[in-house]
Design a protein around this motif. Structure first.
Motif, PDB file in Angstrom:
ATOM      1  N   SER A 415      40.771  52.127 -35.488  1.00 45.40           N
ATOM      2  CA  SER A 415      41.140  52.374 -36.966  1.00 45.40           C
ATOM      3  C   SER A 415      41.466  51.103 -37.775  1.00 45.40           C
ATOM      4  CB  SER A 415      42.750  52.880 -36.765  1.00 45.40           C
ATOM      5  OG  SER A 415      43.674  52.007 -36.507  1.00 45.40           O
ATOM      6  N   GLY A 416      41.098  51.159 -38.955  1.00 43.98           N
ATOM      7  CA  GLY A 416      40.990  50.015 -39.856  1.00 43.98           C
ATOM      8  C   GLY A 416      41.452  50.585 -41.320  1.00 43.98           C
ATOM      9  N   ALA A 417      42.665  50.828 -41.374  1.00 40.23           N
ATOM     10  CA  ALA A 417      43.078  51.177 -42.735  1.00 40.23           C
ATOM     11  C   ALA A 417      44.260  50.141 -43.115  1.00 40.23           C
ATOM     12  CB  ALA A 417      43.432  52.767 -42.836  1.00 40.23           C
ATOM     13  N   GLY A 418      44.470  50.097 -44.252  1.00 40.38           N
ATOM     14  CA  GLY A 418      45.571  49.315 -44.934  1.00 40.38           C
ATOM     15  C   GLY A 418      45.537  47.793 -44.250  1.00 40.38           C
ATOM     16  N   LYS A 419      46.706  47.446 -43.665  1.00 40.55           N
ATOM     17  CA  LYS A 419      46.849  46.244 -43.145  1.00 40.55           C
ATOM     18  C   LYS A 419      46.504  46.076 -41.677  1.00 40.55           C
ATOM     19  CE  LYS A 419      51.056  45.720 -46.089  1.00 40.55           C
ATOM     20  NZ  LYS A 419      52.579  45.514 -46.138  1.00 40.55           N
ATOM     21  N   LYS A 420      46.164  47.064 -41.207  1.00 44.12           N
ATOM     22  CA  LYS A 420      45.884  47.315 -39.629  1.00 44.12           C
ATOM     23  C   LYS A 420      44.582  47.093 -39.274  1.00 44.12           C
ATOM     24  CE  LYS A 420      50.153  49.799 -38.446  1.00 44.12           C
ATOM     25  NZ  LYS A 420      50.869  51.128 -37.888  1.00 44.12           N
ATOM     26  N   MET A 421      44.194  46.634 -38.094  1.00 47.55           N
ATOM     27  CA  MET A 421      42.826  46.671 -37.444  1.00 47.55           C
ATOM     28  C   MET A 421      43.131  47.092 -36.026  1.00 47.55           C
ATOM     29  SD  MET A 421      39.883  43.691 -36.815  1.00 47.55           S
ATOM     30  CE  MET A 421      39.619  43.234 -38.683  1.00 47.55           C
ATOM     31  N   HIS A 422      42.708  48.073 -35.569  1.00 44.90           N
ATOM     32  CA  HIS A 422      43.006  48.431 -34.193  1.00 44.90           C
ATOM     33  C   HIS A 422      41.493  48.568 -33.478  1.00 44.90           C
ATOM     34  CE1 HIS A 422      44.762  51.696 -31.429  1.00 44.90           C
ATOM     35  NE2 HIS A 422      44.735  50.644 -30.646  1.00 44.90           N
ATOM     36  N   LEU A 423      41.499  47.675 -32.304  1.00 42.85           N
ATOM     37  CA  LEU A 423      40.004  47.475 -31.771  1.00 42.85           C
ATOM     38  C   LEU A 423      40.326  47.850 -30.245  1.00 42.85           C
ATOM     39  CD1 LEU A 423      39.021  43.914 -33.107  1.00 42.85           C
ATOM     40  CD2 LEU A 423      38.655  46.257 -33.900  1.00 42.85           C
ATOM     41  N   PHE A 424      39.182  48.357 -29.796  1.00 44.29           N
ATOM     42  CA  PHE A 424      38.940  48.650 -28.085  1.00 44.29           C
ATOM     43  C   PHE A 424      37.669  48.100 -27.795  1.00 44.29           C
ATOM     44  CE2 PHE A 424      38.351  50.815 -24.146  1.00 44.29           C
ATOM     45  CZ  PHE A 424      39.618  50.884 -23.966  1.00 44.29           C
ATOM     46  N   HIS A 425      37.882  47.014 -26.801  1.00 46.46           N
ATOM     47  CA  HIS A 425      36.642  46.163 -26.203  1.00 46.46           C
ATOM     48  C   HIS A 425      36.611  46.896 -24.723  1.00 46.46           C
ATOM     49  CE1 HIS A 425      37.224  43.495 -29.694  1.00 46.46           C
ATOM     50  NE2 HIS A 425      38.523  43.095 -28.990  1.00 46.46           N
ATOM     51  N   ARG A 426      35.275  46.916 -24.475  1.00 45.95           N
ATOM     52  CA  ARG A 426      34.771  47.266 -22.906  1.00 45.95           C
ATOM     53  C   ARG A 426      33.961  45.833 -22.745  1.00 45.95           C
ATOM     54  NH1 ARG A 426      32.436  53.028 -22.690  1.00 45.95           N
ATOM     55  NH2 ARG A 426      32.887  52.859 -20.664  1.00 45.95           N
ATOM     56  N   MET A 427      34.076  45.473 -21.488  1.00 46.51           N
ATOM     57  CA  MET A 427      33.309  44.363 -20.877  1.00 46.51           C
ATOM     58  C   MET A 427      32.484  45.028 -19.951  1.00 46.51           C
ATOM     59  SD  MET A 427      34.439  40.866 -18.964  1.00 46.51           S
ATOM     60  CE  MET A 427      35.524  40.156 -20.416  1.00 46.51           C
ATOM     61  N   PHE A 428      31.169  44.454 -19.827  1.00 48.39           N
ATOM     62  CA  PHE A 428      30.009  44.935 -18.991  1.00 48.39           C
ATOM     63  C   PHE A 428      29.316  43.774 -18.540  1.00 48.39           C
ATOM     64  CE2 PHE A 428      30.804  48.505 -21.914  1.00 48.39           C
ATOM     65  CZ  PHE A 428      30.766  49.643 -21.140  1.00 48.39           C
ATOM     66  N   GLU A 429      28.978  44.075 -17.081  1.00 48.68           N
ATOM     67  CA  GLU A 429      27.746  43.237 -16.664  1.00 48.68           C
ATOM     68  C   GLU A 429      26.738  44.383 -16.220  1.00 48.68           C
ATOM     69  OE1 GLU A 429      26.543  40.059 -12.851  1.00 48.68           O
ATOM     70  OE2 GLU A 429      28.273  41.375 -12.830  1.00 48.68           O
ATOM     71  N   GLY A 430      25.567  44.255 -16.973  1.00 51.36           N
ATOM     72  CA  GLY A 430      24.828  45.457 -16.928  1.00 51.36           C
ATOM     73  C   GLY A 430      25.329  46.694 -17.181  1.00 51.36           C
ATOM     74  N   GLU A 431      25.552  47.604 -16.357  1.00 58.71           N
ATOM     75  CA  GLU A 431      26.382  48.921 -16.515  1.00 58.71           C
ATOM     76  C   GLU A 431      27.529  49.169 -15.917  1.00 58.71           C
ATOM     77  OE1 GLU A 431      24.971  51.022 -19.041  1.00 58.71           O
ATOM     78  OE2 GLU A 431      23.343  49.516 -19.205  1.00 58.71           O
TER      79      GLU A 431
END
Length: 485
Positions: A415-431
């Motif tokens: 989400s990225g509305a108003g004052k908020k930024m909600h992020l989801f990160h996924r870390m990979f090595e290859g697949e």
């Protein structure tokens, strides 16, 4: 003609280091060395370089170049733009090598010599094109230490010097142009002075090899590593600076503190004494173990300097910017955005041999910083008084990762509305998925330190990415709490 191809003539310790530096910076590398063990030796050096050099960079290095071994000098140098000569320090041998390779190489190729002692005018003595030859003296390990003494002669073509400077800079090195020819160039003259004094201290029974090394590595060596000689002494002069230092300590130069004008005879007795002490000090390690310890230590020191943007660290940061190029949002934002692509540095691992849990947070923090910059909350925007602060973080450790692994982080804006930024990160090595990080950020006024609305340009860009990512499946683990399955 191959612009990003280098020929390495002589594949010993220094030649192998040059091969690793060029190869890991994306160049094609061709090696000529009649030693039947050359391929094994260079591959061992490469193994050390692959585990250490990428960790100096906080961005993905270029795709590794192609390595080949050649039976003839002519096939190795055909069409390349850089030739690095690293054969033994015998002038007749070096001149013979130049005569052979100039019969087959491009006229505009840089021919650099790794020589630590010979002047370029001496090397050019029998050359068909003396203007093509220049000294490019590196320091071991070449793949980690950035300094190269670039020494031309009066006959060296200025275009060759300029080309050498540009190529060396492009592979992350610092070409130090030595304006006048002098035996042993600049750096080795300092080393020779220290070496002579050290031999006297051992011969006279004042210090052992280990005690001398301790004096360097626990004292002035650490100062020199980040400020050099004169900047260190400027500080020693206090507020009055260098002039006061010279006035205060200059008279010491007349005191009999040193034997630098005298050289001890290298008798069998002195050689045995030095060798025996060195064996006692370090004989329990193989040469490869010592090399790996050296590389680990150098990476840690260099990364520390990098964090301060000082000395050699400043050079590494500049190289990252050259490799990475401009930071911009991709045209297609319908998929998660790659916000981190890099190697895991040696100093990110813990006692279990894998990446320390705090470094997962650093990697995800870097990904958040990149996402902020991509939507317009970059350094220039923050300087105007607005930024995002992280309010909550949840990291899941799914699989282990080791030093040298090439990791990437893919970021989805939930989400990225108003004052908020909600992020989801996924870390990979290859697949292979290694970890996830969920982050909630709030836009803040840096003047009031309270939540505030972002500027319109940032809000619009963030909303565009969030709208595109809304069509993606909710990632596994989003919204989870510790212990909740």
């Amino acid at each position: 003609m191959v612009e990003r191809a280098a020929a390495i003539v002589g594949g010993g310790v220094i030649g192998g280091g040059w091969a690793a530096r060029f190869l890991l910076m994306g160049w094609e590398v061709r090696v000529f060395d009649p030693d039947p063990e050359a391929e094994r030796k260079i591959n061992e050096v490469l193994a050390n370089a692959r585990r250490s050099l990428p960790g100096l960079s906080d961005v993905a290095l270029p795709v590794e170049g192609r390595l080949s071994f050649h039976e003839t000098m002519s096939s190795a140098v055909d069409g390349v733009s850089w030739i690095q000569e690293s054969v033994p320090e015998r002038l007749e041998l070096k001149r013979k090598v130049y005569q052979t390779l100039q019969e087959h190489c491009r006229h505009d190729a840089v021919i650099g010599s790794s020589t630590s002692g010979f002047k370029p005018s001496e090397l050019q003595g029998c050359a068909a094109r003396p203007g093509q030859i220049v000294v490019t003296h590196p320091f071991n390990p070449v793949y980690l230490l950035p300094l190269v003494e670039l020494v031309p002669s009066a006959q060296t073509d200025p275009a060759i010097v300029q080309s050498a400077k540009e190529i060396l800079t492009s592979i992350g090195m610092h070409p130090l142009l030595v304006r006048a020819e002098i035996d042993a160039h600049i750096a080795d003259r300092f080393l020779e002075a220290v070496w002579r004094e050290a031999l006297w201290l051992i011969k006279d029974g004042i210090a052992t090899t280990q005690e001398i090394d301790d004096a360097i590595r626990y004292g002035f060596g650490l100062r020199w590593a980040q400020m050099g000689l004169f900047e260190t002494y400027r500080i020693a002069g206090g507020e009055a600076g260098m002039r006061h230092f010279i006035e205060q300590f200059g008279p010491c130069l007349e005191w009999p503190w040193t034997k630098l004008m005298d050289v001890p005879e290298l008798t069998d007795e002195l050689i045995d004494k030095v060798a025996d002490q060195s064996d006692t000090q370090s004989g329990q390690y193989t040469i490869r173990e010592l090399e790996r310890a050296r590389d680990d230590n150098l990476v840690t020191i260099l990364r520390g300097l990098k964090a301060q943007d000082w000395g050699a660290g400043k050079l590494l940061n500049a190289q990252d910017r050259r490799v990475e190029g401009a930071v911009r949002l991709p045209d297609d934002v319908s998929q998660p955005i790659v916000t981190v692509a890099r190697a895991v540095p040696l100093d990110w691992t813990d006692y279990n041999g894998h990446m320390n849990e705090a470094r997962y947070l650093q990697a995800f923090g870097d990904a958040t910083d990149r996402m902020m910059a991509l939507v317009g909350c970059d350094a220039a925007y923050i300087a105007t008084g607005g930024s995002y602060f992280t309010a909550e973080t949840h990291i899941r450790h799914l699989d282990e990762v080791h030093a040298g692994a090439q990791i990437r982080v893919e970021t989805q804006v939930l989400s990225g509305a108003g004052k908020k930024m909600h992020l989801f990160h996924r870390m990979f090595e290859g697949e292979r998925e290694l970890a996830t990080g969920e982050h909630m950020l709030i836009h803040v006024s840096l003047e009031t330190r309270r939540a505030s609305e972002p500027a319109a340009a940032v809000a619009t860009t963030l909303a565009r990415v969030a709208a595109a990512h809304a069509a993606l499946p909710v990632p596994d683990g989003a919204g989870k709490a510790v212990g909740v399955r």
